[in-house]
Every structure is written in C-alpha cells, then in structure tokens.
Design a protein around this motif. Structure first.
Motif, PDB file in Angstrom:
ATOM      1  N   ALA A   9       0.932  -1.134  -0.183  1.00 12.76           N
ATOM      2  CA  ALA A   9      -0.198   0.140   0.042  1.00 12.76           C
ATOM      3  C   ALA A   9       0.851   1.089  -0.123  1.00 12.76           C
ATOM      4  CB  ALA A   9      -1.148   0.156   1.213  1.00 12.76           C
ATOM      5  N   SER A  10       2.232   1.051   0.657  1.00 11.69           N
ATOM      6  CA  SER A  10       2.869   2.513   0.521  1.00 11.69           C
ATOM      7  C   SER A  10       3.466   2.727  -0.651  1.00 11.69           C
ATOM      8  CB  SER A  10       4.223   2.209   1.516  1.00 11.69           C
ATOM      9  OG  SER A  10       5.019   1.086   1.183  1.00 11.69           O
ATOM     10  N   ALA A  11       3.454   2.061  -1.839  1.00 15.32           N
ATOM     11  CA  ALA A  11       3.753   2.081  -3.212  1.00 15.32           C
ATOM     12  C   ALA A  11       2.902   2.469  -3.956  1.00 15.32           C
ATOM     13  CB  ALA A  11       4.662   1.136  -3.808  1.00 15.32           C
ATOM     14  N   PRO A  12       3.078   3.057  -5.327  1.00 13.85           N
ATOM     15  CA  PRO A  12       2.006   3.289  -6.472  1.00 13.85           C
ATOM     16  C   PRO A  12       1.270   1.583  -6.580  1.00 13.85           C
ATOM     17  CG  PRO A  12       3.968   4.308  -6.907  1.00 13.85           C
ATOM     18  CD  PRO A  12       4.252   3.831  -5.957  1.00 13.85           C
ATOM     19  N   GLN A  13       0.151   1.944  -6.728  1.00 13.69           N
ATOM     20  CA  GLN A  13      -0.869   0.581  -7.172  1.00 13.69           C
ATOM     21  C   GLN A  13      -0.414   0.268  -8.305  1.00 13.69           C
ATOM     22  OE1 GLN A  13      -2.148  -1.279  -4.270  1.00 13.69           O
ATOM     23  NE2 GLN A  13      -0.615  -0.110  -3.668  1.00 13.69           N
ATOM     24  N   PRO A  14      -0.649  -1.137  -8.837  1.00  9.17           N
ATOM     25  CA  PRO A  14      -0.469  -1.600  -9.829  1.00  9.17           C
ATOM     26  C   PRO A  14      -1.672  -1.049 -11.114  1.00  9.17           C
ATOM     27  CG  PRO A  14      -1.238  -3.369  -8.648  1.00  9.17           C
ATOM     28  CD  PRO A  14      -0.980  -2.070  -7.837  1.00  9.17           C
ATOM     29  N   LEU A  15      -1.613  -1.058 -12.064  1.00  7.50           N
ATOM     30  CA  LEU A  15      -2.354  -0.475 -13.019  1.00  7.50           C
ATOM     31  C   LEU A  15      -3.468  -1.545 -13.345  1.00  7.50           C
ATOM     32  CD1 LEU A  15       0.205   1.421 -15.450  1.00  7.50           C
ATOM     33  CD2 LEU A  15      -1.414   2.380 -13.928  1.00  7.50           C
TER      34      LEU A  15
END
Length: 129
Positions: A9-15
């Motif tokens: 959750a601390s990173a950009p989420q997958p597309l």
C-alpha cells in the motif's frame, strides 16, 4: 523457503488487478530475493517515464526493506532502442553504485500504448545472521 506475493500500500498501486508487484522469496537465514513485476509510469517523455518507474521501484523495494543499491538484475524494455542513451542517463541517476547485471530489449509496444519504457528488477536483501 517462504514466498510472499505483494502489492504494498505504501507504493503506487498496480495498473491492473491481475498481478502482484513483488514476489518475495525468503530463505532460512532471513535473506530474500525480491522479484518486481515490470513497471511503467506516466509522463510525456522517456526521461519522465523512466524517472517515474525508478521512483516506483524504489518505493516497492523500500516496502520490503531494500533499496536500489540491492538491485542485482535489471531488464529494460524500450519501444525505441535508439533512445537508449536518454534512458541510460536517467538510470545512472538512480543506480549509482556498481551496476547490476542487465538486459535491454527493443519491443514494438508495451502494456499501455503510451508507455515508452518498462523495467523489471531482482533485488537481494541480506539476512539478519
């Protein structure tokens, strides 16, 4: 050995909801290998997209106790290999130590039509022993 699949959750989420961003393979001594899915980023230029990808990779690694210095292998997919120098300049901003093993490919297109670069890495996280 324990394998964990994760999209922190601390990173950009997958597309897309159809893949995990990180596969963490832990060994008995606490060391781990991190296999990151290919990452793309928004941006109008190859340099902007490359920076965005490396920022996402750094965030994914950080969520698993690693840094870009822990990267041991990098695979890069470019839609125009003649722009390798432009990509390489950005890469050197982020990978400043001894370079990891590397492969670079030219591809006709990527997951998203506007994507100019996709990068996947493997990182080694040392154990506590």
């Amino acid at each position: 050995m324990r394998i964990t699949l994760d999209s922190p959750a601390s990173a950009p989420q997958p597309l897309s909801p159809y893949y995990s961003q990180v596969a963490r393979v832990e060994h008995a001594d606490g060391s781990a290998l991190l296999y990151l899915s290919g990452q793309i980023a928004e941006g109008a230029t190859l340099a902007e997209q490359s920076r965005g990808v490396f920022e996402t990779i750094a965030a994914l690694l950080e969520a698993h106790g690693a840094t870009l210095a822990d990267v041991v292998n990098i695979r890069t997919y470019l839609t125009d290999i003649t722009r390798l120098g432009e990509y390489g300049a950005v890469r050197r901003e982020f990978l400043t130590g001894t370079p990891p093993t590397s492969m670079t490919f030219e591809v006709s297109r990527l997951f998203r039509p506007e994507a100019l670069v996709e990068i996947e890495v493997v990182a080694a996280v040392p154990g506590t022993e």
